[in-house]
Design a protein around this motif. Structure first.
Motif: not given
Length: 723
Positions: A460-470, A517-531
């Motif tokens: 469990g880690d609070d992070r800023e994510l960009t989340v996508m649902f398809v 489909i559920m996907a997200f960016w910026n985890a488990p490692v930092d992803v630059a310009d994830h949006e």
């Protein structure tokens, strides 16, 4: 204990058992290493040279130049005995073999001359008889060597008494010896063997056998026989084990008790070779007589006669690494006895070392298996240090010889094996993680996870994510007219094609939920310009779906098009392993996930396939975006501003999109002001939209039914639309 740990312990204990058995067998390599270790101890702290009544009469190079090559005629040896006896030598021991007749004796020389009357030879002196007369009634000890031929054994001049069980079978075996001249053998006060390390292939002399045996009789060596004769005692008192025959523990020689190995050997504790130990034979045989200081040095001393001349090949290597005459080692043995400075290796030393390998090996297996590698390494180093220190202190203060290297080397092998097994298991688990995450992460992300410290923090880690649902549009209708197997084939084809774009854009595939489909960016490692990467993945999905439809990849026919809806939102979420201890998934939960799911659902109402929130749009630069209003989402107290993703930078730079943006801005103003021109602007926008992208016309078609989404918009709405 896990199954892997159980396997590791079993393998480790098997290695411990093998090494313990190997040490119990004590192969040659172990003996060699042990001997080298004890040599190093002596080199660090050699026995201090102390003036002792022990001297070496050295037949050195100067003596050979003075009196000619060796062997000398024995009348000269007789003169040497007379001189030494006159100077008060307590014992005179010869580290020289007198096995053959003296070929320089006048009697023998004349016999070899052709035509000489044999009776004349009998009238001439015989050097062996002269030498025998010289040693008669004097404290002279002659040496005998070992032989592999014949069965001759010399007489023993001393008696033996035993305490404990008989140790007669303990020493090295005497098969045969070199016979001495009978008259010399009879007149000598003592006889001793001169072999320093019989049967030992090592050039280093570390221990000297004080006795040899033929199974029934013991034979002393030259050094202790000289010590016995010097004291005028007639018997050796040998101590054996109280309950086991064939073991020696000590020998009493007059006033001196000498600790021995089980085989009757004396560990040599040598001092550096010193000139004070030697007196040249030339000085003793000088025509004018020996100098007073020479006579004083010999008076009361045990004297060993031998040679340091290189050509006579009696050079040995000591534990200090020095090349010394063999006779000096006999002298050092007596010096050591007189000084009382002994080295000993107890009979139980082997048992202790074997036990240490077993106990410490088991300890290392347990430590290496159940604690961190760093702690295991520290424990291993501590054990190594304690073993070395204990061995060194035992040598330094008690003269005890314990081998530290066998337990240390065995422990190192055990630690290396256990650590290697653990690393192999960890590597296997890492490969399993790579295989598992390989379905959800791009190779570049996997590489970063593996090589970045704390990159994958689970739990469990609070992070800023960009989340996508398809989600697939009209999936219920599609599934109703297909067989279950066809539904599965359809989903596999579609979801496989779409999910690849998540991985290709450094996203993490969270899960497949039926047709979603559920996907997200910026985890488990930092992803630059994830949006931006999330938006690019959505655009790639749109293009892939168009290609699948155009090629009738689903077999529905050219008229039946499959549609999808995509919602993207950026916000704070909790990401980590979630589920039970024995079964869990790496996933994300939180408001950001809920908003993204709601945005995907809004695609139906809005009439467009890709919607993003304003929090995502703020970080997306250069994309073709148009405002889609501020819509109420279930569970949210305020409306959420959304934007439609029309295309990438290429679309954003096109003249058609620029024209559409102009009309769109006018439409936004009209909706805000309740202008009567709204319907006309919607029609114009629909015409412009057709020139930009298919499907955008429906977006404008539905605006007329949701005009409230564009009124009373949140602050910044107008500015965002203009941007």
């Amino acid at each position: 204990m896990t199954r892997v740990q159980q396997i590791g312990v079993v393998i480790g204990l098997a290695i411990v058992a093998a090494l313990t058995i190997l040490r119990a067998g004590d192969p040659g390599i172990f003996k060699l290493i042990r001997g080298v270790t004890f040599d190093e101890y002596q080199r660090l702290v050699p026995r201090t040279f102390e003036p002792m009544p022990v001297r070496v009469i050295d037949i050195d190079e100067a003596s050979l130049r003075e009196f000619g090559q060796w062997p000398w005629p024995r009348d000269r040896i007789a003169l040497l005995v007379d001189r030494l006896s006159q100077m008060g030598a307590a014992a005179i021991a010869f580290d020289i073999l007198f096995a053959e007749p003296d070929r320089l004796s006048p009697r023998n020389v004349v016999r070899e001359v052709a035509g000489v009357d044999p009776s004349l030879a009998e009238k001439l002196p015989d050097n062996d008889e002269i030498f025998a007369s010289a040693i008669a009634e004097k404290p002279v000890v002659l040496g005998f060597g070992l032989s592999n031929e014949g069965n001759y054994r010399p007489p023993v001049k001393a008696g033996f008494a035993f305490t404990g069980e008989s140790p007669v079978s303990a020493p090295p075996y005497l098969r045969a010896s070199t016979p001495l001249r009978p008259q010399l053998e009879a007149k000598a006060a003592g006889l001793g063997h001169i072999s320093l390390n019989p049967g030992n292939p090592s050039p280093v002399v570390r221990a000297v056998p004080l006795f040899l045996t033929d199974g029934t009789q013991l034979y002393p060596n030259l050094a202790i026989e000289a010590l016995r004769v010097a004291q005028g005692v007639s018997t050796y008192v040998l101590s054996g084990a109280p309950d086991r025959a064939g073991i020696m523990t000590s020998a009493k020689i007059g006033d001196f008790v000498v600790p021995l190995t089980a085989a009757g050997e004396l560990w040599l504790y040598v001092s550096p070779d010193r000139a004070e130990r030697y007196i040249s034979a030339r000085q003793v045989l000088a025509a004018e007589g020996a100098a007073p200081e020479v006579a004083a040095a010999i008076d009361g001393s045990i004297v060993f006669v031998g040679t340091s001349a290189a050509g006579l090949q009696d050079i040995r290597v000591t534990a200090l690494g020095e090349n010394v005459p063999g006779v000096s080692l006999h002298a050092q043995a007596v010096e050591q006895i007189l000084s009382g400075h002994y080295l000993s290796r107890p009979d139980w030393a082997d048992g202790l070392e074997i036990l240490m390998i077993a106990v410490l090996g088991c300890l290392l297996v347990v430590v290496t298996t159940f604690v961190s590698p760093a702690v295991a390494l520290i424990c291993g180093l501590l054990i190594t240090a304690m073993g070395l220190v204990a061995s060194w202190l035992s040598f330094l203060y008690a003269g005890l010889l314990f081998d530290p290297l066998a337990p240390i080397v065995s422990g190192s092998i055990i630690h290396f094996a256990a650590t290697s097994f653990r690393i192999l298991v960890i590597d296997r688990e890492r490969r399993a993680v790579r295989r598992a995450f390989g379905h959800y992460l791009s190779p570049s992300l996997l590489h970063r996870i593996e090589h970045t410290r704390d990159a994958l923090r689970l739990g469990g880690d609070d992070r800023e994510l960009t989340v996508m649902f398809v989600d697939v549009r009209s999936f219920t209708e599609i599934s109703e007219r297909l067989a279950p197997t066809d539904v599965v084939a359809f989903l596999n084809t579609l979801l496989d094609a779409l999910s690849r774009h998540v991985v290709a854009n450094e996203g993490t595939l969270d899960k497949f939920i039926g047709d979603s489909i559920m996907a997200f960016w910026n985890a488990p490692v930092d992803v630059a310009d994830h949006e931006t990467k999330a938006v690019r993945a959505a655009l790639a999905m749109r293009e892939t779906l168009a290609e699948l439809n155009a090629g009738d990849a689903f077999g529905f026919g050219p008229e039946q098009k499959v549609g999808i809806g995509i919602g993207i939102h950026t916000g704070l979420a909790c990401v980590g392993n979630m589920g039970a201890k024995t079964r869990f998934n790496y996933s994300a939960v939180g408001d950001a996930v809920n908003v993204a799911a709601r945005l995907e659902s809004c695609c139906k109402e809005v009439g467009f396939d890709i919607l993003i929130s304003d929090s995502t749009a703020k970080s997306v630069q250069g994309m073709a975006l148009i405002e889609a209003g501020a819509i109420p989402l279930k569970g949210k107290s305020s409306r959420t501003q959304i934007l439609a993703v029309v295309g990438d930078e290429r679309v954003a730079a096109s003249a058609e999109f620029a024209a559409l943006v102009g009309v769109h801005q006018q439409l936004m103003q009209a909706l805000l002001s309740h202008s009567k021109n709204t319907r006309k602007l919607i029609g114009t926008a629909k015409l412009r939209a057709v020139q930009v992208i298919d499907g955008l016309a429906e977006f404008y078609q539905r605006i007329s039914g949701r005009t409230d989404h564009f009124r009373e918009a949140p602050d910044g709405l107008e500015k965002s639309a203009a941007d």
